[in-house]
Design an enzyme around this catalytic site. Structure first.
Site, mmCIF file in Angstrom:
data_model
loop_
_atom_site.group_PDB
_atom_site.id
_atom_site.type_symbol
_atom_site.label_atom_id
_atom_site.label_comp_id
_atom_site.label_asym_id
_atom_site.label_seq_id
_atom_site.Cartn_x
_atom_site.Cartn_y
_atom_site.Cartn_z
ATOM 1 N N ARG A 109 0.889 -1.180 0.000
ATOM 2 C CA ARG A 109 0.000 0.000 0.000
ATOM 3 C C ARG A 109 0.912 1.211 0.000
ATOM 4 O O ARG A 109 1.696 1.408 0.941
ATOM 5 C CB ARG A 109 -0.908 -0.025 1.230
ATOM 6 C CG ARG A 109 -1.656 1.270 1.437
ATOM 7 C CD ARG A 109 -2.780 1.154 2.438
ATOM 8 N NE ARG A 109 -3.904 0.447 1.878
ATOM 9 C CZ ARG A 109 -5.165 0.511 2.326
ATOM 10 N NH1 ARG A 109 -5.450 1.270 3.373
ATOM 11 N NH2 ARG A 109 -6.128 -0.174 1.758
ATOM 12 N N HIS A 136 -7.060 0.568 -6.719
ATOM 13 C CA HIS A 136 -7.314 -0.295 -5.559
ATOM 14 C C HIS A 136 -7.984 -1.574 -6.101
ATOM 15 O O HIS A 136 -9.177 -1.821 -5.885
ATOM 16 C CB HIS A 136 -8.218 0.430 -4.565
ATOM 17 C CG HIS A 136 -8.201 -0.134 -3.175
ATOM 18 N ND1 HIS A 136 -7.447 -1.240 -2.809
ATOM 19 C CD2 HIS A 136 -8.874 0.230 -2.038
ATOM 20 C CE1 HIS A 136 -7.655 -1.507 -1.531
ATOM 21 N NE2 HIS A 136 -8.507 -0.626 -1.043
ATOM 22 N N GLN A 139 -10.015 -4.105 -3.903
ATOM 23 C CA GLN A 139 -11.318 -3.571 -3.500
ATOM 24 C C GLN A 139 -12.340 -3.775 -4.619
ATOM 25 O O GLN A 139 -13.449 -4.256 -4.382
ATOM 26 C CB GLN A 139 -11.172 -2.062 -3.193
ATOM 27 C CG GLN A 139 -12.457 -1.408 -2.758
ATOM 28 C CD GLN A 139 -12.927 -1.897 -1.391
ATOM 29 O OE1 GLN A 139 -12.161 -1.871 -0.433
ATOM 30 N NE2 GLN A 139 -14.166 -2.351 -1.290
ATOM 31 N N CYS A 270 -16.376 1.579 0.057
ATOM 32 C CA CYS A 270 -15.218 0.712 0.350
ATOM 33 C C CYS A 270 -14.847 0.772 1.823
ATOM 34 O O CYS A 270 -14.172 -0.132 2.317
ATOM 35 C CB CYS A 270 -14.037 1.115 -0.513
ATOM 36 S SG CYS A 270 -13.576 2.843 -0.335
ATOM 37 N N ARG A 298 -13.485 -8.930 0.725
ATOM 38 C CA ARG A 298 -12.083 -8.614 0.465
ATOM 39 C C ARG A 298 -11.223 -9.844 0.723
ATOM 40 O O ARG A 298 -10.350 -10.198 -0.074
ATOM 41 C CB ARG A 298 -11.608 -7.460 1.378
ATOM 42 C CG ARG A 298 -12.199 -6.089 1.077
ATOM 43 C CD ARG A 298 -11.675 -5.543 -0.237
ATOM 44 N NE ARG A 298 -10.221 -5.508 -0.245
ATOM 45 C CZ ARG A 298 -9.474 -4.534 0.296
ATOM 46 N NH1 ARG A 298 -10.043 -3.477 0.822
ATOM 47 N NH2 ARG A 298 -8.144 -4.580 0.238
HETATM 48 N N1 CP Z 1 -11.344 -0.394 1.969
HETATM 49 C C1 CP Z 1 -10.105 -0.410 2.467
HETATM 50 O O1 CP Z 1 -9.132 -0.592 1.743
HETATM 51 O O2 CP Z 1 -10.034 -0.232 3.813
HETATM 52 P P1 CP Z 1 -8.693 0.013 4.647
HETATM 53 O O3 CP Z 1 -8.140 1.346 4.215
HETATM 54 O O4 CP Z 1 -9.131 -0.006 6.080
HETATM 55 O O5 CP Z 1 -7.729 -1.086 4.332
HETATM 56 N N1 NVA Z 2 -9.967 6.536 -1.752
HETATM 57 C C1 NVA Z 2 -9.634 6.094 -0.428
HETATM 58 C C2 NVA Z 2 -9.845 4.635 -0.296
HETATM 59 C C3 NVA Z 2 -9.611 4.092 1.092
HETATM 60 C C4 NVA Z 2 -9.809 2.606 1.157
HETATM 61 C C5 NVA Z 2 -8.196 6.471 -0.115
HETATM 62 O O1 NVA Z 2 -7.328 6.289 -0.978
HETATM 63 O O2 NVA Z 2 -7.932 6.939 0.986
#
Ligand code: CP
Ligand code: NVA
Length: 328
Positions: A109, A136, A139, A270, A298
């Site tokens: 990430r 993502h 997701q 999400c 997920r």
């Molecule tokens: N939806 C999602 O990716 O959640 P987190 O940021 O908690 O991992």
């Molecule tokens: N768009 C959001 C998604 C979080 C899961 C972000 O990048 O923070």
């Protein structure tokens, strides 16, 4: 004895366009089998290791990857990069080459999608995007799997995205463009998705028959099977908070907007969600909301992905994914 071909041709999952429509359908079939019968897969990743490198906070992604991999018998190490970005202590490429000697798969990430592609190019083990500024994919796979579970045929699906044309939106666009169906992206003009991602998606949509439309007109929610929104300010964009909040406030998903969509419409997010900002509490906490199904799924789709990447012998392409057995 004949064997079926491996389920996936790709080695990494950096964005959805790394996958074909058939591969996504097969991943969904494997997700269904896993979800129904984890004990049958309990030691399929025994002696395998996953490294997780996170530059941003996480609940769902971290827990679902860690516990999911352990459910299949593997071991996990978490490397927290929130205070020391990847590539500051040593070059990204050296980091990837080191990890490749110890682990079997890496989930990252990160702030910049470009870092992810550099890491993957230097890694000799599969790399999975666990969220970047642009995509993502895990997701979006979980989201489409969740919609398939509701019984809506993908070619008849109409998903309406409301809010910021961000990383999650990009991955959903690429998934629908690949699989078919319809996506209406409703954003202020300044928050539209990346033009380059839309161009790539258009090329895929020509083959799948998908229809992707961008507009700023909220009336376009009419008839949608699901209304999907996300935070107005994504991680890493905090300096834009005031500007984005002002632009996106008219795009809040509330009960009036759900009503304009119709009584069939589900609500998707999400998560994490901010009640009172991008969604009203009465919508996210209503029976129409499937946000926790998305969160649960997920784990199942990520496990299917990791099994397909690491144990192609088990996760073989089936001839009839819709009727796959529950045994590996
Ligand atoms: N939806 C999602 O990716 O959640 P987190 O940021 O908690 O991992
Ligand atoms: N768009 C959001 C998604 C979080 C899961 C972000 O990048 O923070």
């Amino acid at each position: 004895m004949t064997t079926n071909p491996p389920l996936l041709m790709t080695r990494d999952l950096l964005q959805i366009t790394d996958l074909s429509a058939t591969e996504i359908a097969e991943l969904f079939a494997l997700s269904t089998r896993l979800k129904a019968n984890y004990p049958a897969y309990a030691s399929t990743l025994a002696q395998r290791s996953l490294a997780m490198l996170f530059e941003k906070p996480s609940l769902r992604t971290r827990v679902s990857f860690e516990l999911g991999f352990q459910k299949l018998g593997g071991g996990v190490t978490f490397l927290d990069h929130q205070s020391s970005p990847i590539g500051t202590r040593e070059p990204v490429e050296d980091y990837a080459r080191n990890l490749s000697r110890w682990v079997d798969v890496v989930a990252i990430r990160c702030q910049s999608h470009e870092l992810l592609t550099r890491f993957a190019a230097a890694s000799s083990v599969p790399v999975i995007n666990a969220l970047s500024d642009l995509h993502h994919p895990c997701q979006a796979l979980a989201d489409l799997f969740t919609l398939v579970e509701t019984g809506i045929p993908i070619d008849q699906l109409h998903l309406a995205w409301i809010g910021d044309g961000n990383n999650v939106c990009h991955s959903l666009i690429e998934t629908i463009a690949t699989l078919g169906g319809r996506m209406t992206v409703i954003t202020p003009t300044a928050c539209r998705p990346s033009a380059e991602i839309l161009r790539t998606a258009d090329a895929r949509a020509c083959r799948s028959g998908a229809r992707i439309v961008c507009t700023d007109d909220l009336a376009a929610v009419a008839g949608a099977d699901a209304l999907y929104t996300d935070v107005w300010v994504s991680m890493g964009e905090e300096s834009l908070a005031t500007e984005k909040t002002a632009m996106l406030t008219p795009f809040r998903v509330d009960s009036a907007l759900m009503k304009r969509a119709g009584s069939q419409a589900r609500f998707m997010h999400c998560l994490p969600a901010h009640r009172g900002d991008e969604v009203s509490a009465d919508v996210i906490d209503s029976p129409a909301s499937i946000v926790f199904d998305q969160a649960e799924n997920r784990m199942h789709v990520q496990n299917a992905l990791m099994l397909a990447l690491l144990r192609p012998d088990i996760a073989r392409r089936s001839h009839a994914p819709a009727h796959a057995t529950t045994n590996p």
